[in-house]
Design an enzyme around this catalytic site. Structure first.
Site, PDB file in Angstrom:
ATOM      1  N   ASP A 127      -9.574   3.613  -5.769  1.00 35.84           N
ATOM      2  CA  ASP A 127      -8.556   4.405  -5.093  1.00 35.84           C
ATOM      3  C   ASP A 127      -8.748   5.870  -5.455  1.00 35.84           C
ATOM      4  O   ASP A 127      -8.770   6.232  -6.636  1.00 35.84           O
ATOM      5  CB  ASP A 127      -7.165   3.931  -5.520  1.00 35.84           C
ATOM      6  CG  ASP A 127      -6.070   4.385  -4.570  1.00 35.84           C
ATOM      7  OD1 ASP A 127      -6.182   5.502  -4.027  1.00 35.84           O
ATOM      8  OD2 ASP A 127      -5.101   3.628  -4.384  1.00 35.84           O
ATOM      9  N   GLY A 161      -0.331   4.447  -4.829  1.00 35.10           N
ATOM     10  CA  GLY A 161       1.116   4.421  -4.648  1.00 35.10           C
ATOM     11  C   GLY A 161       1.775   3.192  -5.231  1.00 35.10           C
ATOM     12  O   GLY A 161       2.706   3.284  -6.042  1.00 35.10           O
ATOM     13  N   CYS A 214       0.858  -1.187   0.000  1.00 38.06           N
ATOM     14  CA  CYS A 214       0.000   0.000   0.000  1.00 38.06           C
ATOM     15  C   CYS A 214       0.899   1.243   0.000  1.00 38.06           C
ATOM     16  O   CYS A 214       1.411   1.641   1.048  1.00 38.06           O
ATOM     17  CB  CYS A 214      -0.933   0.009   1.206  1.00 38.06           C
ATOM     18  SG  CYS A 214      -2.015   1.455   1.273  1.00 38.06           S
ATOM     19  N   GLY A 215       1.091   1.825  -1.156  1.00 41.99           N
ATOM     20  CA  GLY A 215       1.981   2.969  -1.272  1.00 41.99           C
ATOM     21  C   GLY A 215       1.433   4.227  -0.630  1.00 41.99           C
ATOM     22  O   GLY A 215       2.176   4.958   0.050  1.00 41.99           O
ATOM     23  N   HIS A 216       0.140   4.480  -0.809  1.00 44.78           N
ATOM     24  CA  HIS A 216      -0.415   5.689  -0.191  1.00 44.78           C
ATOM     25  C   HIS A 216      -0.385   5.555   1.335  1.00 44.78           C
ATOM     26  O   HIS A 216      -0.160   6.538   2.050  1.00 44.78           O
ATOM     27  CB  HIS A 216      -1.839   5.957  -0.702  1.00 44.78           C
ATOM     28  CG  HIS A 216      -2.927   5.292   0.088  1.00 44.78           C
ATOM     29  ND1 HIS A 216      -3.379   4.019  -0.189  1.00 44.78           N
ATOM     30  CD2 HIS A 216      -3.663   5.725   1.156  1.00 44.78           C
ATOM     31  CE1 HIS A 216      -4.342   3.695   0.671  1.00 44.78           C
ATOM     32  NE2 HIS A 216      -4.533   4.710   1.491  1.00 44.78           N
TER      33      HIS A 216
END
Length: 346
Positions: free
Chosen positions: A260, A265, A99-101
């Site tokens: 999203d 991300g 999970c980049g964000h």
């Protein structure tokens, strides 16, 4: 504490480019998981029906405390002393590998909580163990204030090119798409939005969800990679391209049909890998990546290599964004509540 006793749980909520991220750092005593790594802890949860942490996920993610597009993470010990902490990412359908964000939000959270010391000017690194590996949130300061956070991802690469996928659009015959698959901590499918003749805008969100579900079903086992299945479908459109940057807008559908709000991300990292494989993101060229709500990440290749026998290059993507605190909550969870552990309507 019994699993049937009511309890309180505190959260701190952030958003990154519009996408929520709910952080739980103090887990209730009965909500534990075992494993030597964050990957093993995740497997422990998903392999045990009604695991207490899965029930807690539902309680905090689903209505009435959350919503169908909620995201969050449980803070757990790191794999070793090389990271500041670990995190189990969750969403409405389960636990994701990346999970980049959320990593960007966790960088801001770690600084705000004093887990990592801030600086007046310059940057500090927050090392985080996630199921797919160790990632970094590089928090950048000017005059004592955070100006942006760089999410430095796990090694990312394309692993399948132009897979034929047949779908059906309302009022039309079967349509064959060409789908690229890449790994950016989770498996991502890239689909040119022009191929499905849909503009990337909020009013088309449900239509993109419906097409994404078809794509996921048709890709099937071809999307399996590193003991995971296809997680995100990124519909993209190219807005402009120069020697310095390629600018795209995307809508990312993840899990079983969530949208999203950010440019995604991990999905942006996967797009970087795909564009690199296509020869479109060499050198210092940037990807300017807009979301369905017109928030923006900037991304680039930090390093790359061509592994022997591999058709595609492997790279370390860097994704730049920022996160903002939205609130702190003290939720009461009562197993005798008739809506426990939660629900959602879509």
């Amino acid at each position: 504490m019994s699993e049937r006793e009511a309890f309180w749980v505190q959260t701190e909520d952030w958003h990154t480019a519009g996408e929520p991220f709910r952080i739980i750092s103090d887990l209730p005593p009965h909500c534990t998981t075992t494993g030597n790594t964050v990957w093993e802890r995740r497997l422990n949860i998903i392999n045990q029906p009604n695991h207490p942490l899965d029930v807690l996920r539902q309680s905090l993610c689903h209505e009435p405390r959350g919503h169908a597009d909620m995201y969050g993470g449980f803070i757990v010990p790191p794999n070793d002393s090389g990271a500041h902490f670990g995190v189990l990412f969750w969403h409405r359908d389960g636990f994701s590998t990346a999970c980049g964000h959320g990593t960007i939000a966790l960088g801001r959270w770690a600084i705000a909580k004093g887990l990592v010391e801030s600086v007046q000017d310059g940057s500090v690194e927050v090392k985080i163990d996630v199921p797919s590996g160790r990632v970094t949130a590089e928090v950048n300061f000017e005059n004592g204030k955070v100006v942006h956070v760089n999410f430095i991802n796990v090694p990312s690469y394309q692993f399948a090119k132009e897979l034929p996928v047949n779908i059906s659009l309302p009022g039309s015959e079967s349509l064959q798409l060409k789908v690229d698959l890449s790994w950016g901590g989770a498996t991502c499918a890239s689909v040119d939005a022009r191929a499905v003749d849909m503009e990337i805008k909020p009013s088309n969100a449900q239509r993109f969800i419906e097409v994404a579900r078809q794509v996921k079903a048709e890709v099937g086992v071809r999307g399996e990679h590193k003991d995971t299945s296809l997680y995100t479908i990124v519909f993209f459109e190219t807005l402009s391209e120069t020697d310095e940057a390629i600018e795209q807008r995307n809508v990312t559908v993840y899990a079983e049909g969530a949208i999203d709000r950010s440019p995604c991300g991990s999905g942006t990292g996967a797009r970087v890998a795909t564009l690199l494989a296509q020869g479109k993101l060499n050198g210092n060229k940037k990807l300017i990546h807009h979301s369905i709500i017109n928030t923006t990440f900037e991304a680039r290749v930090v390093s790359q290599q061509q592994d022997e026998g591999s058709q595609f290059p492997t790279c370390i993507p860097e994704v730049r964004g920022n996160a903002y605190l939205t609130g702190r909550h003290n939720f009461f969870i009562d197993p005798s509540d008739p809506t426990f552990p939660g629900f959602f309507l879509k």
